[in-house]
Design a protein around this motif. Structure first.
Motif, PDB file in Angstrom:
ATOM      1  N   SER A  68       9.900  -8.609  -2.601  1.00 24.38           N
ATOM      2  CA  SER A  68       9.146  -7.848  -1.598  1.00 24.38           C
ATOM      3  C   SER A  68       8.066  -6.998  -2.260  1.00 24.38           C
ATOM      4  CB  SER A  68      10.082  -6.940  -0.808  1.00 24.38           C
ATOM      5  OG  SER A  68      11.126  -7.683  -0.265  1.00 24.38           O
ATOM      6  N   VAL A  69       8.418  -6.373  -3.398  1.00 26.92           N
ATOM      7  CA  VAL A  69       7.425  -5.548  -4.094  1.00 26.92           C
ATOM      8  C   VAL A  69       6.243  -6.412  -4.530  1.00 26.92           C
ATOM      9  CG1 VAL A  69       7.029  -4.113  -6.126  1.00 26.92           C
ATOM     10  CG2 VAL A  69       9.128  -3.857  -4.808  1.00 26.92           C
ATOM     11  N   ASP A  74       0.639  -8.250  -3.730  1.00 26.94           N
ATOM     12  CA  ASP A  74      -0.278  -9.362  -3.467  1.00 26.94           C
ATOM     13  C   ASP A  74      -1.068  -9.133  -2.185  1.00 26.94           C
ATOM     14  OD1 ASP A  74       0.555 -10.528  -5.689  1.00 26.94           O
ATOM     15  OD2 ASP A  74       1.412 -12.335  -4.768  1.00 26.94           O
ATOM     16  N   ILE A  75      -0.382  -8.569  -1.147  1.00 27.06           N
ATOM     17  CA  ILE A  75      -1.076  -8.315   0.117  1.00 27.06           C
ATOM     18  C   ILE A  75      -2.221  -7.330  -0.114  1.00 27.06           C
ATOM     19  CG2 ILE A  75      -0.817  -7.219   2.373  1.00 27.06           C
ATOM     20  CD1 ILE A  75       1.967  -8.438   2.522  1.00 27.06           C
ATOM     21  N   LEU A  76      -1.947  -6.272  -0.912  1.00 27.99           N
ATOM     22  CA  LEU A  76      -2.991  -5.273  -1.159  1.00 27.99           C
ATOM     23  C   LEU A  76      -4.173  -5.894  -1.892  1.00 27.99           C
ATOM     24  CD1 LEU A  76      -0.851  -2.180  -2.163  1.00 27.99           C
ATOM     25  CD2 LEU A  76      -2.103  -2.558  -0.059  1.00 27.99           C
ATOM     26  N   VAL A  77      -3.878  -6.663  -2.970  1.00 28.66           N
ATOM     27  CA  VAL A  77      -4.964  -7.261  -3.759  1.00 28.66           C
ATOM     28  C   VAL A  77      -5.763  -8.230  -2.905  1.00 28.66           C
ATOM     29  CG1 VAL A  77      -5.447  -8.791  -5.695  1.00 28.66           C
ATOM     30  CG2 VAL A  77      -3.769  -6.975  -5.948  1.00 28.66           C
ATOM     31  N   LEU A 120       1.236 -13.546   5.630  1.00 31.73           N
ATOM     32  CA  LEU A 120       0.922 -12.142   5.380  1.00 31.73           C
ATOM     33  C   LEU A 120      -0.042 -11.986   4.211  1.00 31.73           C
ATOM     34  CD1 LEU A 120       4.293 -10.304   5.866  1.00 31.73           C
ATOM     35  CD2 LEU A 120       2.232 -10.009   7.173  1.00 31.73           C
ATOM     36  N   THR A 121      -0.013 -12.915   3.261  1.00 34.97           N
ATOM     37  CA  THR A 121      -0.943 -12.832   2.150  1.00 34.97           C
ATOM     38  C   THR A 121      -2.306 -13.252   2.642  1.00 34.97           C
ATOM     39  OG1 THR A 121       0.897 -13.726   0.930  1.00 34.97           O
ATOM     40  CG2 THR A 121      -1.101 -13.337  -0.295  1.00 34.97           C
ATOM     41  N   PRO A 122      -3.289 -12.381   2.582  1.00 33.10           N
ATOM     42  CA  PRO A 122      -4.577 -12.710   3.167  1.00 33.10           C
ATOM     43  C   PRO A 122      -5.230 -13.919   2.514  1.00 33.10           C
ATOM     44  CG  PRO A 122      -4.390 -10.388   2.907  1.00 33.10           C
ATOM     45  CD  PRO A 122      -3.208 -10.980   2.215  1.00 33.10           C
TER      46      PRO A 122
ATOM     47  N   PRO B  42      -8.510 -10.811  11.450  1.00 31.63           N
ATOM     48  CA  PRO B  42      -7.739  -9.723  12.045  1.00 31.63           C
ATOM     49  C   PRO B  42      -6.274  -9.688  11.627  1.00 31.63           C
ATOM     50  CG  PRO B  42      -8.305 -11.349  13.700  1.00 31.63           C
ATOM     51  CD  PRO B  42      -8.950 -11.788  12.453  1.00 31.63           C
ATOM     52  N   THR B  43      -5.615 -10.864  11.474  1.00 28.77           N
ATOM     53  CA  THR B  43      -4.186 -10.817  11.177  1.00 28.77           C
ATOM     54  C   THR B  43      -3.920 -10.216   9.796  1.00 28.77           C
ATOM     55  OG1 THR B  43      -4.269 -13.075  10.384  1.00 28.77           O
ATOM     56  CG2 THR B  43      -3.506 -12.734  12.627  1.00 28.77           C
ATOM     57  N   LYS B  44      -4.827 -10.426   8.870  1.00 23.94           N
ATOM     58  CA  LYS B  44      -4.582  -9.987   7.507  1.00 23.94           C
ATOM     59  C   LYS B  44      -5.023  -8.572   7.295  1.00 23.94           C
ATOM     60  CE  LYS B  44      -3.366 -13.566   7.583  1.00 23.94           C
ATOM     61  NZ  LYS B  44      -4.208 -14.589   7.155  1.00 23.94           N
ATOM     62  N   VAL B  45      -6.335  -8.395   7.517  1.00 23.46           N
ATOM     63  CA  VAL B  45      -6.914  -7.097   7.227  1.00 23.46           C
ATOM     64  C   VAL B  45      -6.218  -6.043   8.083  1.00 23.46           C
ATOM     65  CG1 VAL B  45      -9.077  -5.894   7.222  1.00 23.46           C
ATOM     66  CG2 VAL B  45      -9.011  -8.246   6.547  1.00 23.46           C
ATOM     67  N   GLY B  46      -5.695  -6.475   9.245  1.00 25.27           N
ATOM     68  CA  GLY B  46      -4.957  -5.565  10.108  1.00 25.27           C
ATOM     69  C   GLY B  46      -3.736  -4.957   9.456  1.00 25.27           C
ATOM     70  N   THR B  47      -3.024  -5.740   8.617  1.00 22.11           N
ATOM     71  CA  THR B  47      -1.786  -5.196   8.046  1.00 22.11           C
ATOM     72  C   THR B  47      -2.063  -3.975   7.182  1.00 22.11           C
ATOM     73  OG1 THR B  47      -1.926  -6.857   6.313  1.00 22.11           O
ATOM     74  CG2 THR B  47      -0.420  -7.288   8.120  1.00 22.11           C
ATOM     75  N   VAL B  48      -3.047  -4.091   6.272  1.00 20.98           N
ATOM     76  CA  VAL B  48      -3.351  -2.932   5.425  1.00 20.98           C
ATOM     77  C   VAL B  48      -4.057  -1.850   6.239  1.00 20.98           C
ATOM     78  CG1 VAL B  48      -4.821  -2.153   3.552  1.00 20.98           C
ATOM     79  CG2 VAL B  48      -3.311  -4.057   3.205  1.00 20.98           C
ATOM     80  N   GLY B  49      -4.912  -2.259   7.171  1.00 22.41           N
ATOM     81  CA  GLY B  49      -5.610  -1.274   7.990  1.00 22.41           C
ATOM     82  C   GLY B  49      -4.630  -0.379   8.733  1.00 22.41           C
ATOM     83  N   ILE B  50      -3.692  -1.007   9.464  1.00 20.65           N
ATOM     84  CA  ILE B  50      -2.712  -0.222  10.214  1.00 20.65           C
ATOM     85  C   ILE B  50      -1.790   0.511   9.260  1.00 20.65           C
ATOM     86  CG2 ILE B  50      -0.793  -0.397  11.839  1.00 20.65           C
ATOM     87  CD1 ILE B  50      -2.324  -2.675  13.147  1.00 20.65           C
ATOM     88  N   GLY B  51      -1.437  -0.148   8.131  1.00 21.67           N
ATOM     89  CA  GLY B  51      -0.565   0.500   7.154  1.00 21.67           C
ATOM     90  C   GLY B  51      -1.152   1.803   6.645  1.00 21.67           C
ATOM     91  N   MET B  52      -2.443   1.807   6.353  1.00 19.21           N
ATOM     92  CA  MET B  52      -3.056   3.032   5.844  1.00 19.21           C
ATOM     93  C   MET B  52      -3.131   4.107   6.934  1.00 19.21           C
ATOM     94  SD  MET B  52      -3.427   2.467   2.745  1.00 19.21           S
ATOM     95  CE  MET B  52      -4.396   3.757   2.050  1.00 19.21           C
TER      96      MET B  52
END
Lengths: 166, 129
Positions: A68-69, A74-77, A120-122, B42-52
């Motif tokens: 998960s970590v 990876d999601i952030l990068v 989930l990984t962009p 939207p599906t991707k950038v949304g995760t970090v956007g909402i997370g922040m």
């Protein structure tokens, strides 16, 4: 004793998650709410037990946490990479591609986690599974080398998931 | 006093980054011209956007002395449901042939979305484009 425990709590992890979610929903830790969460965690799995066919065997929680970590990193990068693609690459130069990932995973839970990770990984979306479940269809937003993208999914995520759901 | 200032700046920074990612998601949704590529933004950038944005909410609540962490539940449920909605949208565009037809799988016969009664496929291919 062990049988009584198994009869009362057939899915210990689900019980724990329900209790934690209930306590988080209350937004404060008090003894009464924790106890009520545990009661919910016992009653809900019992009430829904006919929809839980069998508990997946051989699930490694420790490796799942490190996985998960890795995925969150990876999601952030990759979010930054996709944001860069969205802002800089014009539509005409965008190279979207379908890639087919042959699956070595056979368990439904493992395939679900892999597909969720890919989505989930962009930059990648898992779109479909073949009719017998031997390959996964993935859409890539922008890639010069579809084969490299496929190999990265296999080595980075699928190999680890094989260890988790062994 | 300094802790308050640092907290205020951290909240502002989180809000700024979150809003920025949400904006990029919207730009992507408007810019791309194919349902499948449009799905990515939207599906991707949304995760970090909402997370922040949620992180900003947590930091702010800590700063006010009323610690609240049930925002993390929103994040958890979002992470569980986002892939499913994305998968549904992808399946619909494959089914309606609104995107490039995917290559057939090497081992099995076809993709599970493409298994549909012939009457169903005929109307979809003919009327929906």
């Amino acid at each position: 004793m062990a049988r009584a425990f198994h009869w009362l709590i057939p899915h210990p992890l689900l019980t724990l998650i329900l209790a934690v979610v209930w306590t988080l929903l209350q937004n404060e830790v008090s003894a009464g709410m924790v106890v009520f969460g545990i009661i919910l965690g016992i009653v809900i799995p019992w009430a829904t037990s006919i929809w839980w066919p069998d508990t997946p065997k051989g699930f490694r929680l420790g490796k799942m946490i490190s996985y998960s970590v890795l995925v969150i990193w990876d999601i952030l990068v990759a979010n930054v990479q996709v944001a860069w693609i969205v802002l800089t690459v014009p539509n005409a130069k965008l190279k979207p591609a379908w890639i087919v990932v042959p699956l070595e995973l056979r368990k439904p839970e493992a395939i679900t986690v892999l597909a969720g990770t890919i989505t989930l990984t962009p930059g990648t979306v898992s779109a479909d599974l073949s009719d017998q479940g031997h390959s996964l269809l993935v859409h890539v937003l922008h890639t010069d080398d579809p084969d490299a993208a496929r190999d990265e999914i296999k080595t980075r995520y699928e190999r680890r998931l094989k260890e988790i759901f062994s | 006093m300094t802790a308050e200032i640092i907290g205020a700046y951290a909240t502002a920074l989180c809000l700024f980054i979150g809003a920025g990612f949400a904006l990029v998601g919207v730009i992507g949704l408007l810019k791309f011209n194919d349902p499948m590529t449009r799905l990515h933004a939207p599906t991707k950038v949304g995760t970090v956007g909402i997370g922040m944005l949620l992180l900003a909410s947590i930091v702010h609540s800590v700063l006010l002395g009323e610690t609240s962490i049930h925002e993390s539940l929103i994040m958890a449920f979002l992470f569980v449901t986002a892939p499913i909605s994305a998968n549904f949208i992808a399946k619909v565009s494959i089914h309606r042939k609104a995107c490039e037809t995917p290559p057939s799988p090497p081992l099995d016969d076809t993709w599970s979305t493409l298994i549909a009664p012939e009457t169903d496929q005929a109307t979809d291919g003919g009327t929906q484009r």
